[in-house]
Design a protein around this motif. Structure first.
Motif, PDB file in Angstrom:
ATOM      1  N   UNK A  47      -9.028   7.207  -3.525  1.00 20.68           N
ATOM      2  CA  UNK A  47      -7.680   6.678  -3.277  1.00 20.68           C
ATOM      3  C   UNK A  47      -7.058   6.226  -4.590  1.00 20.68           C
ATOM      4  N   UNK A  48      -7.816   5.492  -5.400  1.00 19.21           N
ATOM      5  CA  UNK A  48      -7.319   5.078  -6.711  1.00 19.21           C
ATOM      6  C   UNK A  48      -6.981   6.289  -7.575  1.00 19.21           C
ATOM      7  N   UNK A  83      -3.331   8.494   8.381  1.00 20.45           N
ATOM      8  CA  UNK A  83      -2.094   9.126   7.935  1.00 20.45           C
ATOM      9  C   UNK A  83      -1.111   8.098   7.405  1.00 20.45           C
ATOM     10  N   UNK A  84      -0.420   8.440   6.323  1.00 25.18           N
ATOM     11  CA  UNK A  84       0.598   7.561   5.732  1.00 25.18           C
ATOM     12  C   UNK A  84       1.902   8.341   5.622  1.00 25.18           C
ATOM     13  N   UNK A  85       2.923   7.840   6.275  1.00 22.95           N
ATOM     14  CA  UNK A  85       4.265   8.404   6.185  1.00 22.95           C
ATOM     15  C   UNK A  85       5.108   7.467   5.330  1.00 22.95           C
ATOM     16  N   UNK A 126       0.800   0.786  -0.727  1.00 23.54           N
ATOM     17  CA  UNK A 126       0.106   0.733   0.568  1.00 23.54           C
ATOM     18  C   UNK A 126      -1.296   1.315   0.471  1.00 23.54           C
ATOM     19  N   UNK A 127      -1.455   2.415  -0.244  1.00 27.91           N
ATOM     20  CA  UNK A 127      -2.768   3.037  -0.403  1.00 27.91           C
ATOM     21  C   UNK A 127      -3.715   2.124  -1.163  1.00 27.91           C
ATOM     22  N   UNK A 135      -7.223  -2.560  -9.176  1.00 31.10           N
ATOM     23  CA  UNK A 135      -5.841  -3.044  -9.180  1.00 31.10           C
ATOM     24  C   UNK A 135      -4.879  -1.892  -9.442  1.00 31.10           C
ATOM     25  N   UNK A 136      -3.696  -1.972  -8.862  1.00 30.78           N
ATOM     26  CA  UNK A 136      -2.707  -0.918  -9.047  1.00 30.78           C
ATOM     27  C   UNK A 136      -2.395  -0.710 -10.526  1.00 30.78           C
ATOM     28  N   UNK A 137      -2.362  -1.780 -11.285  1.00 26.64           N
ATOM     29  CA  UNK A 137      -2.056  -1.667 -12.713  1.00 26.64           C
ATOM     30  C   UNK A 137      -3.080  -0.810 -13.444  1.00 26.64           C
TER      31      UNK A 137
END
Length: 536
Positions: A47-48, A83-85, A126-127, A135-137
């Motif tokens: 996912x990352x 699922x992600x919309x 969201x993911x 971390x997103x960063x």
């Protein structure tokens, strides 16, 4: 049956199928694949890695996607498919009456009116929050560096960039389009292959998203700049639309095709079209790929599925026919009976009532991601928020202005959407992600990838290398220039209006990663692009 044997390889390619054990990232651009792999090697999961590759693609392939677009994802995590919309809705202040009063009979292609809320930053956040390990960063650091320090433009991106620039010179005359030229053609032209291109504004925007989880993008200074840009160009999007946005976690939909479950995101996306076509096709036997009967039946099935898709697919709450009814075996049987020995014009049925980037990732923990994001039609609306690198998409172009249609424009409504990630499972276990980007080619590409894999036992690279066809409208079909000549002649004899096409972009660009029972990953990447697989 599934075939991961690299020797089963009937189509010429400059690439070989790739195997790995610990992780894999497949994208249409090598630097984006490397960004994803670096995150895997730093302790991130699939996912990352998908976030890293997606953010990098917004920089290195701006011809097809960006921060101002939408995204969808299918994520295998914890033994389940999620699922992600992350598509956005039309502004609350827009209306059918206003557009008709302004003289519009269809949704405009460029400018402010087709701009809907961008969902891509929300998808990344969201993911990361639900399934990421880093971390997103940290996941986005590679993309930020590419935008800030610059990167050499890859060959196929350069071709698309030049084509977009030439098109926009003809199409975009109003002053509010000047920021696009300032951002993406500052030298008076598109960057050439191998030329280093930088986008400091893009880097700053990515840094903002990474540091505050897109809070500024949807509820702060960036949101104010986006709204001001759209309204200054005569549009309706405002800060309240951005502040209200949330991506939606959804239950994927599927059909069983010869023992394999093929998964798609439910409407408003048109993955349903691919599933309807496969549901029709599973009633036939296919022994060989490159025969006229195989191609004829595939084309007729996709025509019928698209007829239903265009008639029925919309925001889920606006649909008048259920997904279950459209995917029922009884309805598939009914539609299959319409396929005869000659080409026919497609019509929608009535079932019983009851420019895009794609990437795949996988890790050693069993996680796998199928992600697609897009600005639509290349660079999207032609509007760029000054100083930010944000090219706004034009997804609202897919709305109709027919008040009686379920996909009619309405405030706060999401349009029929063309970007679709795919996923394959068998007996409840993940086989892996697949996808083919490219507007209305996407369901057609999905059908061809699934059949290449399941019916014709092609490994991932061979499945992508095989010549493709694209149904356009009516009985018009394009065959890729590498297709056997006998198919052209034989399909024409059946009433198909066939043309050769050497335009590689027209047939989509895909990626595939399969995992076998021993956990070995096997990947293929698109030969029609600068595609690359980074493996570990």
């Amino acid at each position: 049956m599934m075939n991961l044997d690299s020797n089963h390889y009937p189509y010429a390619s400059r690439r070989s199928v790739v195997y790995a054990k610990r992780g894999m990232v497949a994208t249409a651009q090598p630097l984006a694949a490397q960004a994803g792999l670096q995150v895997l090697q730093a302790g991130g999961n699939a996912i990352d890695a998908a976030i890293a590759a997606a953010a990098a693609l917004s920089v290195v392939e701006p011809t097809a996607n960006g921060i101002g677009g939408d995204a969808f994802a299918l994520i295998w995590h914890g033994g389940k498919l999620h699922g992600l919309n992350a598509s956005g809705a039309a502004p609350q202040r827009i209306s059918l009456a206003a557009l008709k009063a302004a003289g519009h009979t269809s949704m405009p292609k460029y400018g402010a009116l087709p701009v809907t809320v961008p969902g891509t930053p929300g998808a990344w956040v969201s993911m990361a929050e639900r399934f990421g390990k880093l971390p997103l960063a940290q996941s986005m650091a590679g993309a930020i560096a590419l935008a800030q320090d610059g990167f050499p433009v890859s060959p196929m991106v350069a071709v698309a960039w030049d084509a977009a620039h030439r098109n926009f010179l003809n199409e975009l005359k109003a002053g509010h389009f000047q920021p696009w030229f300032d951002t993406f053609a500052a030298a008076g032209r598109a960057p050439r292959a191998g030329e280093v291109w930088r986008s400091p504004g893009h880097a700053q925007t990515l840094q903002s998203i990474a540091s505050d989880n897109a809070a500024s993008f949807y509820r702060g200074a960036l949101a104010e700049k986006i709204a001001a840009c759209v309204q200054g160009a005569g549009g309706y999007l405002d800060v309240a639309d951005l502040a209200a946005y949330q991506p939606q976690w959804v239950d994927p939909i599927s059909v069983n095709y010869r023992g394999y479950d093929v998964w798609e995101i439910p409407p408003n996306g048109h993955g349903l079209v691919a599933l309807m076509a496969l549901n029709i096709l599973k009633g036939f036997d296919f022994s060989e790929r490159d025969t006229v009967l195989t191609h004829h039946r595939q084309i007729e099935a996709i025509k019928l599925a698209f007829a239903d898709g265009h008639a029925h697919i919309a925001e889920a709450s606006a649909m008048r026919v259920s997904v279950c009814d459209l995917l029922s075996d009884a309805y598939a049987d009914e539609r299959r009976r319409l396929i005869g020995p000659r080409a026919t014009l497609p019509i929608a049925g009535e079932p019983p009532r009851g420019g895009t980037v794609y990437l795949s990732t996988a890790d050693s923990e069993g996680n796998m991601v199928s992600l697609i994001q897009s600005n639509y039609m290349g660079f999207g609306s032609g509007l760029v928020v000054p100083g930010t690198g944000i090219a706004l998409h034009n997804r609202g172009n897919n709305f109709t202005l027919d008040a009686d249609h379920p996909n009619c424009l309405a405030p706060g409504k999401r349009p029929y959407h063309t970007i679709i990630p795919g996923f394959l499972t068998k007996d409840g276990a993940a086989i892996g992600p697949f996808g083919v980007m490219g507007g209305f080619m996407q369901p057609q590409g999905h059908v061809q990838m699934v059949m290449n894999t399941v019916d014709f036992a092609l490994n991932p690279q061979a499945a992508l290398d095989a010549p493709r066809w694209e149904w356009l409208q009516g009985n018009k079909v394009n065959l890729e220039h590498t297709a056997p000549e006998h198919l052209f002649r034989s399909l024409a004899a059946l009433g198909h209006e066939v043309a050769w096409s050497g335009n590689q972009h027209a047939f989509g660009r895909g990626q595939i990663i399969w995992r076998d029972a021993q956990g070995v990953l096997c990947g293929g990447t698109e030969p029609r692009s600068d595609g690359s697989i980074a493996a570990w």
